[in-house]
Scaffold this motif. Structure first.
Motif, PDB file in Angstrom:
ATOM      1  N   ILE A 412      61.828 -12.128 -16.246  1.00  0.00           N
ATOM      2  CA  ILE A 412      62.297 -11.902 -17.611  1.00  0.00           C
ATOM      3  C   ILE A 412      62.484 -10.410 -17.834  1.00  0.00           C
ATOM      4  CG2 ILE A 412      61.261 -13.995 -18.549  1.00  0.00           C
ATOM      5  CD1 ILE A 412      59.687 -10.778 -19.608  1.00  0.00           C
ATOM      6  N   VAL A 413      63.438 -10.105 -18.707  1.00  0.00           N
ATOM      7  CA  VAL A 413      63.663  -8.721 -19.116  1.00  0.00           C
ATOM      8  C   VAL A 413      63.578  -8.686 -20.634  1.00  0.00           C
ATOM      9  CG1 VAL A 413      65.269  -6.788 -19.173  1.00  0.00           C
ATOM     10  CG2 VAL A 413      65.146  -8.235 -17.139  1.00  0.00           C
ATOM     11  N   ASP A 414      62.679  -7.864 -21.124  1.00  0.00           N
ATOM     12  CA  ASP A 414      62.484  -7.720 -22.565  1.00  0.00           C
ATOM     13  C   ASP A 414      62.854  -6.293 -22.945  1.00  0.00           C
ATOM     14  OD1 ASP A 414      61.756  -7.684 -25.184  1.00  0.00           O
ATOM     15  OD2 ASP A 414      59.646  -8.187 -24.865  1.00  0.00           O
ATOM     16  N   VAL A 415      64.055  -6.137 -23.491  1.00  0.00           N
ATOM     17  CA  VAL A 415      64.514  -4.818 -23.925  1.00  0.00           C
ATOM     18  C   VAL A 415      64.221  -4.705 -25.411  1.00  0.00           C
ATOM     19  CG1 VAL A 415      66.434  -3.214 -23.996  1.00  0.00           C
ATOM     20  CG2 VAL A 415      66.350  -4.947 -22.202  1.00  0.00           C
ATOM     21  N   GLY A 416      63.208  -3.946 -25.738  1.00  0.00           N
ATOM     22  CA  GLY A 416      62.800  -3.825 -27.129  1.00  0.00           C
ATOM     23  C   GLY A 416      63.375  -2.590 -27.785  1.00  0.00           C
ATOM     24  N   VAL A 553      66.895 -15.064 -14.162  1.00  0.00           N
ATOM     25  CA  VAL A 553      66.560 -13.940 -15.037  1.00  0.00           C
ATOM     26  C   VAL A 553      66.876 -14.356 -16.470  1.00  0.00           C
ATOM     27  CG1 VAL A 553      67.109 -11.583 -15.738  1.00  0.00           C
ATOM     28  CG2 VAL A 553      66.942 -12.149 -13.311  1.00  0.00           C
ATOM     29  N   ALA A 554      65.873 -14.266 -17.344  1.00  0.00           N
ATOM     30  CA  ALA A 554      66.061 -14.619 -18.750  1.00  0.00           C
ATOM     31  C   ALA A 554      65.847 -13.387 -19.611  1.00  0.00           C
ATOM     32  CB  ALA A 554      65.087 -15.720 -19.151  1.00  0.00           C
ATOM     33  N   LEU A 555      66.745 -13.176 -20.558  1.00  0.00           N
ATOM     34  CA  LEU A 555      66.627 -12.051 -21.490  1.00  0.00           C
ATOM     35  C   LEU A 555      65.856 -12.507 -22.719  1.00  0.00           C
ATOM     36  CD1 LEU A 555      70.281 -10.678 -21.360  1.00  0.00           C
ATOM     37  CD2 LEU A 555      68.335 -10.067 -19.910  1.00  0.00           C
ATOM     38  N   VAL A 556      64.801 -11.770 -23.066  1.00  0.00           N
ATOM     39  CA  VAL A 556      64.018 -12.102 -24.244  1.00  0.00           C
ATOM     40  C   VAL A 556      64.012 -10.899 -25.182  1.00  0.00           C
ATOM     41  CG1 VAL A 556      62.572 -13.704 -22.961  1.00  0.00           C
ATOM     42  CG2 VAL A 556      61.847 -11.337 -23.205  1.00  0.00           C
ATOM     43  N   GLY A 557      63.583 -11.115 -26.414  1.00  0.00           N
ATOM     44  CA  GLY A 557      63.556 -10.026 -27.384  1.00  0.00           C
ATOM     45  C   GLY A 557      64.861  -9.911 -28.156  1.00  0.00           C
ATOM     46  N   THR A 580      71.636 -15.705 -14.904  1.00  0.00           N
ATOM     47  CA  THR A 580      71.237 -14.781 -15.963  1.00  0.00           C
ATOM     48  C   THR A 580      71.708 -15.296 -17.312  1.00  0.00           C
ATOM     49  OG1 THR A 580      71.529 -12.943 -14.414  1.00  0.00           O
ATOM     50  CG2 THR A 580      71.307 -12.385 -16.734  1.00  0.00           C
ATOM     51  N   GLY A 581      70.850 -15.208 -18.310  1.00  0.00           N
ATOM     52  CA  GLY A 581      71.252 -15.606 -19.657  1.00  0.00           C
ATOM     53  C   GLY A 581      70.148 -15.344 -20.659  1.00  0.00           C
ATOM     54  N   ARG A 582      70.443 -15.634 -21.926  1.00  0.00           N
ATOM     55  CA  ARG A 582      69.435 -15.507 -22.969  1.00  0.00           C
ATOM     56  C   ARG A 582      68.395 -16.606 -22.806  1.00  0.00           C
ATOM     57  NH1 ARG A 582      74.258 -15.253 -26.058  1.00  0.00           N
ATOM     58  NH2 ARG A 582      74.639 -13.230 -27.056  1.00  0.00           N
ATOM     59  N   ALA A 583      67.135 -16.259 -23.014  1.00  0.00           N
ATOM     60  CA  ALA A 583      66.095 -17.281 -23.036  1.00  0.00           C
ATOM     61  C   ALA A 583      66.243 -18.130 -24.302  1.00  0.00           C
ATOM     62  CB  ALA A 583      64.722 -16.620 -23.002  1.00  0.00           C
ATOM     63  N   ASN A 584      65.694 -19.328 -24.258  1.00  0.00           N
ATOM     64  CA  ASN A 584      65.618 -20.180 -25.454  1.00  0.00           C
ATOM     65  C   ASN A 584      64.183 -20.687 -25.537  1.00  0.00           C
ATOM     66  OD1 ASN A 584      66.212 -21.647 -27.724  1.00  0.00           O
ATOM     67  ND2 ASN A 584      67.263 -23.295 -26.645  1.00  0.00           N
TER      68      ASN A 584
END
Length: 609
Positions: A412-416, A553-557, A580-584
């Protein structure tokens, strides 16, 4: 059965997940909420936002705060970003004053030279001899100005150009018997030196000046030597792309020059110490940083620009956490090449030059102490046990695994707002995580700096929303080229302007930059920060540093909701063959609430009933 609330305190938002826990495998999520974070992440001011978020999550359930059995907090590491200039912090030009702020209504066109003279002194100027550049104050109406210029010309005075305070350039020029180039809208007309050599250039409509934006042409016009030519380079740079300009040679010693060095960054590892000058640029800084592993601390040379930035970051964090400055350490940095408008002292209309700069995001490590203080304060306020539950990145990946269609190994990648976190969970359920400086706040900073907005709220809107150009009262052209028509007229104040299409309506952009330039700055800033940091973080957690060994790879945040970031990151990871995509999260929350959900799930695994 117990009631649990997981709380994720981020740089920009605070999120809550409320659940019933019956056992390790029996967790029922009841509600969630999100509010803006109050204060800097990891400080006592966060308590107000946490209480607000808890109340919003509990209200629809009819549950009081005191009915909660435990509140779980993430381990929050404050991150502060700032700009350190690669070039001089103060550009002051020796023996030159300049104007070139691209006014909307210059008069005439062409290049002219002469000596500056006040309008009121023109009556006594002798015929023949010197050529004159007339300095016109805003107290005289355009018709009177034109009449006096015509009278002087008829008397034999050679008037070659004019510098005008008000926006009367076209009005004056249209009434002259012999048209001349006129630069108007000169705010500080009283600062224009009198009796000094000056050059005025006005380009034709749709074009930009050529002579006064070239240091060698300036040297030719004013007969400068090589050292003096070097001094006027910032002048020429500041005038590039403008339609009109004035350069005046002032008396020697009128304006002095001062420079502050950019300084060096010192990277300290377990067994090595590496120094890298800021003026070598972001790529050199990040290349050196990659060779120092593990990176334990980042310092900066004292008495320099970057040294001042680091000291400010340390002092702010020390004040917020009640820790001594010596205990505050910069643990990671992200360096990005950018440009920053440099105010030119000696200018006459607020002009600036674009100087090379290095944007630095610094991640400040304050260990667990501030979060423990925050937990104790929150516990006192709500009367419920509060526990610091776990590292953000570890918790986020537990929450992201509730996304349908995913399985381990998952990253996961959390770009805050302040940091970019990445985690990888292996098939054996081992979790590897990393925490890097630089994220959304850094992008906002770059947009604000490169466009010279001096308005962080506007820069934040430009980062988050698409742009358009209002071409009439009934239609606008979007940044992707599509045209939208309206039945009702738009606000007349938006006509002919670039606007940001926010959720609450169109907001005008207070900038003279073209739509395409603003879009380019926004996208470049996102690629420099989001894409670069994502790849850097994934390489750190991937097996053997090979991203190809990661399946999902899931994008969170909040960044996962951005209209551009998911595609940018997906494009960057395309060559690695990664899904790769947005998490749900939980199949209902989208990319939000991953950390709060993960805190609850991690606690449930230890729950003994």
């Amino acid at each position: 059965m117990i009631y649990i609330a997981g709380v994720d305190i981020g740089n920009n938002t605070t999120e809550v997940a409320v659940a019933q826990v019956f056992g390790k495998e029996d967790v029922r999520f009841l509600s969630s909420s999100m509010v803006r974070t109050v204060g800097i992440k990891g400080t006592l001011r966060n308590v107000m936002g946490v209480i607000d978020a808890l109340d919003q999550a509990l209200e629809p359930l009819g549950i009081a705060r005191k009915q909660l059995d435990v509140v779980l907090l993430n381990e929050a590491t404050p991150v502060i970003g700032d700009i350190a200039m690669e070039t001089i912090t103060e550009t002051v030009i020796t023996e030159s004053a300049m104007i070139g702020h691209n006014p909307a209504t210059p008069g005439g066109w062409g290049l002219a030279q002469g000596r500056t003279i006040r309008l009121e002194d023109l009556k006594t100027a002798s015929a023949g001899g010197d050529s004159w550049v007339v300095v016109v104050p805003g107290t005289v109406e355009f018709e009177a100005v034109a009449r006096q210029l015509n009278e002087a010309t008829a008397r034999g005075c050679k008037i070659t150009a004019a510098i005008v305070q008000k926006d009367d350039g076209v009005l004056i020029n249209n009434r002259l018997s012999s048209p001349i180039p006129i630069v108007d809208e000169v705010k500080f007309i009283d600062r224009v030196p009198v009796g000094m050599p000056a050059a005025v250039e006005v380009a034709q409509v749709g074009r930009t000046i050529e002579k006064l934006s070239n240091p060698y042409d300036i040297a030719t016009l004013f007969q400068l030597d090589p050292d003096e030519t070097r001094q006027v380079v910032p002048i020429a740079r500041a005038l590039m792309g403008t339609r009109s300009a004035v350069v005046i040679k002032t008396p020697k010693g009128d304006i002095e020059e001062r420079r502050i060095p950019a300084g060096k960054i010192i990277l300290i590892g377990h067994r090595q110490r590496v120094e890298v000058p800021v003026d070598e640029g972001a790529d050199a800084i990040m290349a050196k940083a990659a060779t120092v592993y593990p990176l334990e601390e980042v310092q900066a040379e004292t008495g320099t620009n970057v040294g001042g930035m680091f000291e400010q970051v340390r002092q702010v964090m020390a004040d917020l956490t009640d820790m001594p400055v010596s205990a505050v350490r910069v643990q990671d940095i992200l360096a990005v090449d950018t440009f920053k408008p440099q105010q030119i002292l000696g200018s006459l209309a607020g002009e600036y030059a674009m100087g090379n700069a290095v944007g630095l995001a610094a991640m400040v490590s304050t260990q667990k102490l501030p979060m423990q203080r925050l937990a104790r304060k929150l516990e006192e306020e709500i009367g419920v046990r509060v526990v610091v539950g776990g590292v953000e990145a570890d918790m986020a990946i537990r929450g992201a695994l509730t996304t349908p269609g995913t399985r381990a190994p998952l990253a996961i990648v959390d770009v805050g707002g302040g940091s970019t976190d990445a985690s990888l969970i292996t098939e054996g359920r081992e979790i590897h995580s990393t925490h890097h400086a630089g994220a959304g706040d850094m992008v906002t900073l770059l947009i604000n700096t490169e466009l010279g907005l001096e308005n962080f709220d506007l820069a934040e809107n430009i980062k988050r929303y698409p742009l358009a150009r209002v071409e009439s009262l009934f239609h606008m052209r979007h940044e992707n080229g599509s045209v939208e028509f309206f039945r009702e007229p738009l606000d007349p104040r938006l006509f002919g302007r670039t606007v940001v299409l926010t959720d609450s309506g169109a907001v005008p952009v207070e900038s003279k930059e073209l739509l395409a330039k603003i879009v380019a700055v926004r996208q470049q800033a996102k690629r420099k920060v989001f894409v670069r940091n994502t790849l850097r973080a994934l390489e750190r957690v991937a097996p053997a540093g090979n991203i190809r060994l990661v399946s999902f790879v899931a994008l969170v945040g909040g960044s996962g909701l951005d209209f551009e970031i998911p595609k940018m990151i997906s494009d960057a990871l395309l060559e690695y063959g990664v899904v790769t995509g947005r998490a749900n999260v939980r199949g209902t929350e989208g990319p939000r609430n991953a950390v709060a959900t993960g805190l609850v799930l991690a606690f449930a695994q230890e729950y003994q009933g």
